[in-house]
Design a protein around this motif. Structure first.
Motif, PDB file in Angstrom:
ATOM      1  N   TRP A   1       0.836  -1.205   0.000  1.00  0.00           N
ATOM      2  CA  TRP A   1       0.000   0.000   0.000  1.00  0.00           C
ATOM      3  C   TRP A   1       0.874   1.260   0.000  1.00  0.00           C
ATOM      4  O   TRP A   1       0.636   2.201  -0.754  1.00  0.00           O
ATOM      5  N   GLY A   2       1.902   1.254   0.816  1.00  0.00           N
ATOM      6  CA  GLY A   2       2.815   2.392   0.845  1.00  0.00           C
ATOM      7  C   GLY A   2       3.611   2.502  -0.441  1.00  0.00           C
ATOM      8  O   GLY A   2       3.848   3.601  -0.951  1.00  0.00           O
ATOM      9  N   LEU A   3       4.019   1.371  -0.987  1.00  0.00           N
ATOM     10  CA  LEU A   3       4.759   1.357  -2.245  1.00  0.00           C
ATOM     11  C   LEU A   3       3.904   1.897  -3.386  1.00  0.00           C
ATOM     12  O   LEU A   3       4.393   2.574  -4.282  1.00  0.00           O
ATOM     13  N   TRP A   4       2.617   1.599  -3.335  1.00  0.00           N
ATOM     14  CA  TRP A   4       1.689   2.104  -4.343  1.00  0.00           C
ATOM     15  C   TRP A   4       1.674   3.637  -4.341  1.00  0.00           C
ATOM     16  O   TRP A   4       1.592   4.270  -5.389  1.00  0.00           O
TER      17      TRP A   4
ATOM     18  N   GLU B   1      13.614  13.188  -0.943  1.00  0.00           N
ATOM     19  CA  GLU B   1      14.292  11.933  -0.670  1.00  0.00           C
ATOM     20  C   GLU B   1      13.340  10.782  -0.939  1.00  0.00           C
ATOM     21  O   GLU B   1      12.131  10.929  -0.866  1.00  0.00           O
ATOM     22  N   SER B   2      13.915   9.629  -1.239  1.00  0.00           N
ATOM     23  CA  SER B   2      13.107   8.421  -1.349  1.00  0.00           C
ATOM     24  C   SER B   2      13.911   7.246  -0.825  1.00  0.00           C
ATOM     25  O   SER B   2      15.137   7.217  -0.934  1.00  0.00           O
ATOM     26  N   SER B   3      13.206   6.302  -0.197  1.00  0.00           N
ATOM     27  CA  SER B   3      13.858   5.103   0.306  1.00  0.00           C
ATOM     28  C   SER B   3      12.843   3.968   0.365  1.00  0.00           C
ATOM     29  O   SER B   3      11.634   4.200   0.368  1.00  0.00           O
ATOM     30  N   CYS B   4      13.372   2.749   0.415  1.00  0.00           N
ATOM     31  CA  CYS B   4      12.509   1.561   0.455  1.00  0.00           C
ATOM     32  C   CYS B   4      12.131   1.160   1.875  1.00  0.00           C
ATOM     33  O   CYS B   4      11.083   0.569   2.087  1.00  0.00           O
ATOM     34  N   PHE B   5      13.004   1.416   2.838  1.00  0.00           N
ATOM     35  CA  PHE B   5      12.627   1.190   4.222  1.00  0.00           C
ATOM     36  C   PHE B   5      13.368   2.169   5.103  1.00  0.00           C
ATOM     37  O   PHE B   5      14.585   2.150   5.104  1.00  0.00           O
ATOM     38  N   PRO B   6      12.701   3.006   5.810  1.00  0.00           N
ATOM     39  CA  PRO B   6      11.255   3.174   5.783  1.00  0.00           C
ATOM     40  C   PRO B   6      10.805   3.735   4.440  1.00  0.00           C
ATOM     41  O   PRO B   6      11.552   4.469   3.785  1.00  0.00           O
ATOM     42  N   LEU B   7       9.593   3.375   4.059  1.00  0.00           N
ATOM     43  CA  LEU B   7       9.069   3.855   2.784  1.00  0.00           C
ATOM     44  C   LEU B   7       8.966   5.370   2.818  1.00  0.00           C
ATOM     45  O   LEU B   7       8.405   5.945   3.745  1.00  0.00           O
ATOM     46  N   ARG B   8       9.544   5.989   1.794  1.00  0.00           N
ATOM     47  CA  ARG B   8       9.517   7.450   1.753  1.00  0.00           C
ATOM     48  C   ARG B   8       9.697   7.901   0.310  1.00  0.00           C
ATOM     49  O   ARG B   8      10.533   7.399  -0.416  1.00  0.00           O
ATOM     50  N   ARG B   9       8.890   8.842  -0.099  1.00  0.00           N
ATOM     51  CA  ARG B   9       9.052   9.535  -1.383  1.00  0.00           C
ATOM     52  C   ARG B   9       8.546  10.949  -1.164  1.00  0.00           C
ATOM     53  O   ARG B   9       7.353  11.218  -1.200  1.00  0.00           O
ATOM     54  N   GLN B  10       9.459  11.825  -0.912  1.00  0.00           N
ATOM     55  CA  GLN B  10       9.100  13.182  -0.528  1.00  0.00           C
ATOM     56  C   GLN B  10       9.046  14.105  -1.735  1.00  0.00           C
ATOM     57  O   GLN B  10       9.843  13.983  -2.666  1.00  0.00           O
ATOM     58  N   CYS B  11       8.114  15.039  -1.661  1.00  0.00           N
ATOM     59  CA  CYS B  11       8.031  16.109  -2.656  1.00  0.00           C
ATOM     60  C   CYS B  11       8.970  17.246  -2.269  1.00  0.00           C
ATOM     61  O   CYS B  11       9.582  17.867  -3.125  1.00  0.00           O
TER      62      CYS B  11
ATOM     63  N   PRO C   1       1.584   7.798   3.077  1.00  0.00           N
ATOM     64  CA  PRO C   1       0.836   8.225   4.265  1.00  0.00           C
ATOM     65  C   PRO C   1       1.604   7.936   5.548  1.00  0.00           C
ATOM     66  O   PRO C   1       2.366   6.973   5.641  1.00  0.00           O
ATOM     67  N   GLY C   2       1.391   8.758   6.540  1.00  0.00           N
ATOM     68  CA  GLY C   2       2.138   8.672   7.781  1.00  0.00           C
ATOM     69  C   GLY C   2       1.889   7.410   8.592  1.00  0.00           C
ATOM     70  O   GLY C   2       2.703   7.046   9.435  1.00  0.00           O
ATOM     71  N   TYR C   3       0.797   6.718   8.364  1.00  0.00           N
ATOM     72  CA  TYR C   3       0.485   5.532   9.151  1.00  0.00           C
ATOM     73  C   TYR C   3       1.125   4.252   8.599  1.00  0.00           C
ATOM     74  O   TYR C   3       1.128   3.223   9.270  1.00  0.00           O
ATOM     75  N   VAL C   4       1.687   4.288   7.407  1.00  0.00           N
ATOM     76  CA  VAL C   4       2.182   3.069   6.761  1.00  0.00           C
ATOM     77  C   VAL C   4       3.390   2.487   7.497  1.00  0.00           C
ATOM     78  O   VAL C   4       3.393   1.308   7.864  1.00  0.00           O
ATOM     79  N   ASN C   5       4.430   3.261   7.706  1.00  0.00           N
ATOM     80  CA  ASN C   5       5.644   2.740   8.348  1.00  0.00           C
ATOM     81  C   ASN C   5       5.413   2.257   9.777  1.00  0.00           C
ATOM     82  O   ASN C   5       5.898   1.182  10.134  1.00  0.00           O
ATOM     83  N   PRO C   6       4.672   2.986  10.623  1.00  0.00           N
ATOM     84  CA  PRO C   6       4.401   2.441  11.963  1.00  0.00           C
ATOM     85  C   PRO C   6       3.598   1.141  11.924  1.00  0.00           C
ATOM     86  O   PRO C   6       3.858   0.234  12.714  1.00  0.00           O
ATOM     87  N   MET C   7       2.665   1.009  10.992  1.00  0.00           N
ATOM     88  CA  MET C   7       1.892  -0.226  10.896  1.00  0.00           C
ATOM     89  C   MET C   7       2.763  -1.400  10.457  1.00  0.00           C
ATOM     90  O   MET C   7       2.576  -2.522  10.918  1.00  0.00           O
TER      91      MET C   7
END
Length: 95
Positions: free
Chosen positions: A13-16, A41-51, A59-65
């Protein structure tokens, strides 16, 4: 039992959310955020793709979940190993 599939689903879901044909267009038109390539920045873990420095497409809830689900996997494995080691073997005797 469902922790590992839950973590996989949350990761997908986060990757999407990180997928965009044109990141600049996705940030500016879809989310109303300026795209700053020097701060993005972008990374695979934690998932991140910043503008930019403050806005992330994931979304902010993906990595904690994902972390909670993986903790459930570890706790489940530890409890299964403990239960297997502590339970005496029950041998059936037929008389």
């Amino acid at each position: 039992m469902f922790s590992l599939p839950g973590a996989g689903i949350m990761y997908c879901w986060g990757l999407w959310h990180t997928f965009a044909w044109d990141i600049e267009e996705a940030c500016s038109l879809k989310h109303g955020q300026p795209w700053e390539p020097e701060k993005a920045e972008s990374s695979c873990f934690p998932l991140r793709r910043q503008c930019n420095e403050v806005f992330d497409l994931v979304p902010g809830y993906v990595n904690p979940m994902i972390i909670v689900c993986m903790a459930g996997v570890v706790l489940g494995a530890v409890s299964a190993i403990r239960a297997a080691r502590q339970s005496p073997e029950k041998k059936q005797t037929f008389s």
